[in-house]
Design a protein around this motif. Sequence first.
Motif, PDB file in Angstrom:
ATOM      1  N   PHE A 153       0.868  -1.276   0.039  1.00  0.00           N
ATOM      2  CA  PHE A 153      -0.139  -0.041  -0.030  1.00  0.00           C
ATOM      3  C   PHE A 153       1.005   1.257  -0.193  1.00  0.00           C
ATOM      4  O   PHE A 153       1.439   1.455   1.104  1.00  0.00           O
ATOM      5  CB  PHE A 153      -1.101   0.078   1.170  1.00  0.00           C
ATOM      6  N   GLY A 154       0.860   2.017  -1.193  1.00  0.00           N
ATOM      7  CA  GLY A 154       1.730   3.154  -1.259  1.00  0.00           C
ATOM      8  C   GLY A 154       3.214   2.603  -1.055  1.00  0.00           C
ATOM      9  O   GLY A 154       3.935   3.771  -0.444  1.00  0.00           O
ATOM     10  N   GLY A 155       3.934   1.620  -1.380  1.00  0.00           N
ATOM     11  CA  GLY A 155       5.028   1.228  -0.892  1.00  0.00           C
ATOM     12  C   GLY A 155       5.384   0.696   0.401  1.00  0.00           C
ATOM     13  O   GLY A 155       6.509   0.492   0.732  1.00  0.00           O
ATOM     14  N   TRP A 156       4.358   0.386   1.147  1.00  0.00           N
ATOM     15  CA  TRP A 156       4.328  -0.012   2.489  1.00  0.00           C
ATOM     16  C   TRP A 156       3.719  -1.430   2.581  1.00  0.00           C
ATOM     17  O   TRP A 156       2.686  -1.707   1.883  1.00  0.00           O
ATOM     18  CB  TRP A 156       3.715   0.795   3.546  1.00  0.00           C
ATOM     19  N   ASP A 157       4.430  -2.294   3.397  1.00  0.00           N
ATOM     20  CA  ASP A 157       3.781  -3.619   3.805  1.00  0.00           C
ATOM     21  C   ASP A 157       2.533  -3.444   4.602  1.00  0.00           C
ATOM     22  O   ASP A 157       2.894  -3.103   5.988  1.00  0.00           O
ATOM     23  CB  ASP A 157       4.868  -4.546   4.180  1.00  0.00           C
ATOM     24  N   MET A 158       1.276  -3.274   4.390  1.00  0.00           N
ATOM     25  CA  MET A 158       0.407  -3.172   5.460  1.00  0.00           C
ATOM     26  C   MET A 158      -0.594  -4.366   5.525  1.00  0.00           C
ATOM     27  O   MET A 158      -0.829  -5.061   4.501  1.00  0.00           O
ATOM     28  CB  MET A 158      -0.465  -1.901   5.068  1.00  0.00           C
ATOM     29  N   PRO A 159      -1.315  -4.748   6.608  1.00  0.00           N
ATOM     30  CA  PRO A 159      -2.307  -5.399   6.790  1.00  0.00           C
ATOM     31  C   PRO A 159      -3.774  -5.196   5.999  1.00  0.00           C
ATOM     32  O   PRO A 159      -4.206  -4.125   6.292  1.00  0.00           O
ATOM     33  CB  PRO A 159      -2.740  -5.716   8.368  1.00  0.00           C
ATOM     34  N   LEU A 160      -4.073  -6.158   5.077  1.00  0.00           N
ATOM     35  CA  LEU A 160      -5.189  -5.968   4.508  1.00  0.00           C
ATOM     36  C   LEU A 160      -6.342  -6.418   5.576  1.00  0.00           C
ATOM     37  O   LEU A 160      -7.383  -5.893   5.745  1.00  0.00           O
ATOM     38  CB  LEU A 160      -5.277  -6.684   3.081  1.00  0.00           C
ATOM     39  N   ASN A 161      -5.930  -7.449   6.045  1.00  0.00           N
ATOM     40  CA  ASN A 161      -7.120  -8.008   7.046  1.00  0.00           C
ATOM     41  C   ASN A 161      -6.485  -9.101   8.129  1.00  0.00           C
ATOM     42  O   ASN A 161      -5.293  -9.309   7.834  1.00  0.00           O
ATOM     43  CB  ASN A 161      -8.320  -8.536   6.450  1.00  0.00           C
ATOM     44  N   TYR A 162      -7.043  -9.358   9.182  1.00  0.00           N
ATOM     45  CA  TYR A 162      -6.475 -10.281   9.963  1.00  0.00           C
ATOM     46  C   TYR A 162      -7.274 -11.625  10.032  1.00  0.00           C
ATOM     47  O   TYR A 162      -7.378 -12.533  11.098  1.00  0.00           O
ATOM     48  CB  TYR A 162      -6.494  -9.713  11.448  1.00  0.00           C
ATOM     49  N   GLY A 163      -8.109 -11.698   8.799  1.00  0.00           N
ATOM     50  CA  GLY A 163      -9.107 -13.284   8.827  1.00  0.00           C
ATOM     51  C   GLY A 163     -10.205 -12.756   8.100  1.00  0.00           C
ATOM     52  O   GLY A 163     -10.543 -13.361   7.132  1.00  0.00           O
ATOM     53  N   SER A 164     -10.797 -11.774   8.708  1.00  0.00           N
ATOM     54  CA  SER A 164     -12.353 -11.470   8.159  1.00  0.00           C
ATOM     55  C   SER A 164     -12.487  -9.831   8.033  1.00  0.00           C
ATOM     56  O   SER A 164     -12.722  -9.103   8.933  1.00  0.00           O
ATOM     57  CB  SER A 164     -13.559 -12.062   8.858  1.00  0.00           C
ATOM     58  N   GLN A 165     -12.308  -9.277   6.801  1.00  0.00           N
ATOM     59  CA  GLN A 165     -12.531  -7.959   6.602  1.00  0.00           C
ATOM     60  C   GLN A 165     -14.069  -7.529   7.259  1.00  0.00           C
ATOM     61  O   GLN A 165     -14.261  -6.581   7.871  1.00  0.00           O
ATOM     62  CB  GLN A 165     -12.538  -7.457   5.181  1.00  0.00           C
ATOM     63  N   VAL A 166     -15.062  -8.462   6.825  1.00  0.00           N
ATOM     64  CA  VAL A 166     -16.355  -7.905   7.422  1.00  0.00           C
ATOM     65  C   VAL A 166     -16.508  -7.899   8.861  1.00  0.00           C
ATOM     66  O   VAL A 166     -17.107  -6.910   9.532  1.00  0.00           O
ATOM     67  CB  VAL A 166     -17.373  -8.962   6.579  1.00  0.00           C
ATOM     68  N   GLU A 167     -15.887  -9.077   9.426  1.00  0.00           N
ATOM     69  CA  GLU A 167     -16.074  -9.069  11.100  1.00  0.00           C
ATOM     70  C   GLU A 167     -15.045  -7.641  11.514  1.00  0.00           C
ATOM     71  O   GLU A 167     -15.623  -7.183  12.632  1.00  0.00           O
ATOM     72  CB  GLU A 167     -15.398 -10.446  11.437  1.00  0.00           C
ATOM     73  N   GLU A 168     -14.011  -7.201  10.948  1.00  0.00           N
ATOM     74  CA  GLU A 168     -13.225  -6.283  11.508  1.00  0.00           C
ATOM     75  C   GLU A 168     -14.336  -5.027  11.203  1.00  0.00           C
ATOM     76  O   GLU A 168     -14.000  -4.049  12.389  1.00  0.00           O
ATOM     77  CB  GLU A 168     -12.088  -6.196  10.744  1.00  0.00           C
ATOM     78  N   HIS A 169     -15.002  -4.771  10.082  1.00  0.00           N
ATOM     79  CA  HIS A 169     -15.695  -3.647  10.046  1.00  0.00           C
ATOM     80  C   HIS A 169     -16.868  -3.547  11.112  1.00  0.00           C
ATOM     81  O   HIS A 169     -17.111  -2.594  11.580  1.00  0.00           O
ATOM     82  CB  HIS A 169     -16.350  -3.953   8.373  1.00  0.00           C
ATOM     83  N   HIS A 170     -17.367  -4.719  11.501  1.00  0.00           N
ATOM     84  CA  HIS A 170     -18.769  -4.719  12.178  1.00  0.00           C
ATOM     85  C   HIS A 170     -17.990  -4.594  13.837  1.00  0.00           C
ATOM     86  O   HIS A 170     -18.772  -3.746  14.559  1.00  0.00           O
ATOM     87  CB  HIS A 170     -19.341  -6.103  12.473  1.00  0.00           C
ATOM     88  N   GLN A 171     -16.783  -4.907  14.024  1.00  0.00           N
ATOM     89  CA  GLN A 171     -15.914  -4.780  15.392  1.00  0.00           C
ATOM     90  C   GLN A 171     -15.852  -3.008  15.652  1.00  0.00           C
ATOM     91  O   GLN A 171     -16.334  -2.668  16.572  1.00  0.00           O
ATOM     92  CB  GLN A 171     -14.606  -5.223  15.095  1.00  0.00           C
ATOM     93  N   VAL A 172     -15.511  -2.337  14.595  1.00  0.00           N
ATOM     94  CA  VAL A 172     -15.480  -0.875  14.767  1.00  0.00           C
ATOM     95  C   VAL A 172     -16.756  -0.221  14.701  1.00  0.00           C
ATOM     96  O   VAL A 172     -17.096   0.643  15.577  1.00  0.00           O
ATOM     97  CB  VAL A 172     -14.821  -0.562  13.437  1.00  0.00           C
ATOM     98  N   ARG A 173     -18.064  -0.723  14.052  1.00  0.00           N
ATOM     99  CA  ARG A 173     -19.046  -0.187  14.195  1.00  0.00           C
ATOM    100  C   ARG A 173     -19.927  -0.471  15.397  1.00  0.00           C
ATOM    101  O   ARG A 173     -20.649   0.325  15.870  1.00  0.00           O
ATOM    102  CB  ARG A 173     -19.948  -0.614  13.115  1.00  0.00           C
ATOM    103  N   THR A 174     -19.480  -1.501  16.272  1.00  0.00           N
ATOM    104  CA  THR A 174     -20.207  -1.942  17.228  1.00  0.00           C
ATOM    105  C   THR A 174     -19.507  -1.840  18.749  1.00  0.00           C
ATOM    106  O   THR A 174     -19.778  -1.833  19.818  1.00  0.00           O
ATOM    107  CB  THR A 174     -20.749  -3.384  17.380  1.00  0.00           C
ATOM    108  N   ASP A 175     -17.948  -1.858  18.573  1.00  0.00           N
ATOM    109  CA  ASP A 175     -17.361  -2.150  19.541  1.00  0.00           C
ATOM    110  C   ASP A 175     -15.880  -1.259  19.478  1.00  0.00           C
ATOM    111  O   ASP A 175     -16.189   0.082  19.660  1.00  0.00           O
ATOM    112  CB  ASP A 175     -16.876  -3.496  20.090  1.00  0.00           C
TER     113      ASP A 175
END
Length: 367
Positions: free
Chosen positions: A21-43
């Motif tokens: 990402f822009g020349g950096w090694d960055m995490p896309l997800n840690y297993g489930s992008q959708v679960e991570e999304h909900h984690q931020v919306r709810t917790d």
Amino acid sequence: MGNKTALHAMHLAMGAKLVDFGGWDMPLNYGSQVEEHHQVRTDAGMFDVSHMTVVDVTGPDAREYLRLLLANDVARLKQKGKALYSAMLNEQGGVIDDLIVYLMTDSEVVGEGYRLVVNCATREKDLRWMSERAAKMDVALTEQPELAMIAIQGPTAIEKAKSVLSPYRQALIDELDVFQGHESEGWFIARTGYTGEDGLEIMLPEDEAAGFWQQLAEAGVKPCGLGARDTLRLEAGMNLYGQDMDENVTPLVSNMAWTVAWEPQDRSFVGRAALEAEKVQGPAYKLVGLVMESRGVLRAHQRVITAEGQEGEITSGSFSPTLGYSVALARLPITQSDTAEVDMRGKQVCVKIVRPPFVRNGKKVYS
């Protein structure tokens, strides 16, 4: 291999899928992008945003320099730590980058100081442009590559972050207004974010980042990757540089007109003349929200046809995990209709035209 943040080893240990990402090694997800999304919306979730570029602007001319450089006006910042969002424009009014600027000091001796946070992919271009504009002014630009940056976002983010911090830093956070930051023993703690949720963005020395990340994880803040960050910011109606705007479009056609400070009229910021000409003529395009409640996913670069038969294009699009259907940002010719059609593999699919954002604080907000 790309650049690595101070949290690279932590990402690997936590099972992250890494991408460039822009020349950096960055995490896309840690297993489930959708679960991570909900984690931020709810917790609460946390993001490594150490790839962002931090630049401090100091010196007697710092204030006037930024009043020339930016379309928004740093003279609006009256309180130490307060921040504003702005575009940095070229002479044609095109967006070189979008950024956040904080008022750091207000010393009568050294002049005002500011901290800018700009995008990683535009770092070299930004620094070159900023240096050229600073050449004839008494101002110093100091990049801060030794700082890591962690964003903690979600309805419980602030309380969970406070639970692992000292009483002094807890009290500091309690005093923060939205879009304000404060220095604290080598850290800079700001109540800002890129998700449409409340939360913090914390800049801290690289050698303290891994320990803090681990403490947050133990407090129940889940690590999240760039995938969830993108769907969260899209739901929040927040632009992504390089997709929703770039050097070829102005803030007036990028849903960023609110970031242009026209007053006082004698402030001559870079790109002002071009924007004023566009304003008088009337922008031909507008960045709008699209909602498709039927099956399918809206994607960037899909063709959009207005009721008048004119064509535009989706700039960002995705399935919305919070809403359960697809949303997008699109640059369209000015239209009087509240519907349009998207060309999906040769099939015309009807979509609603709405005003973003789509979601804020976990709730649907468009109409």
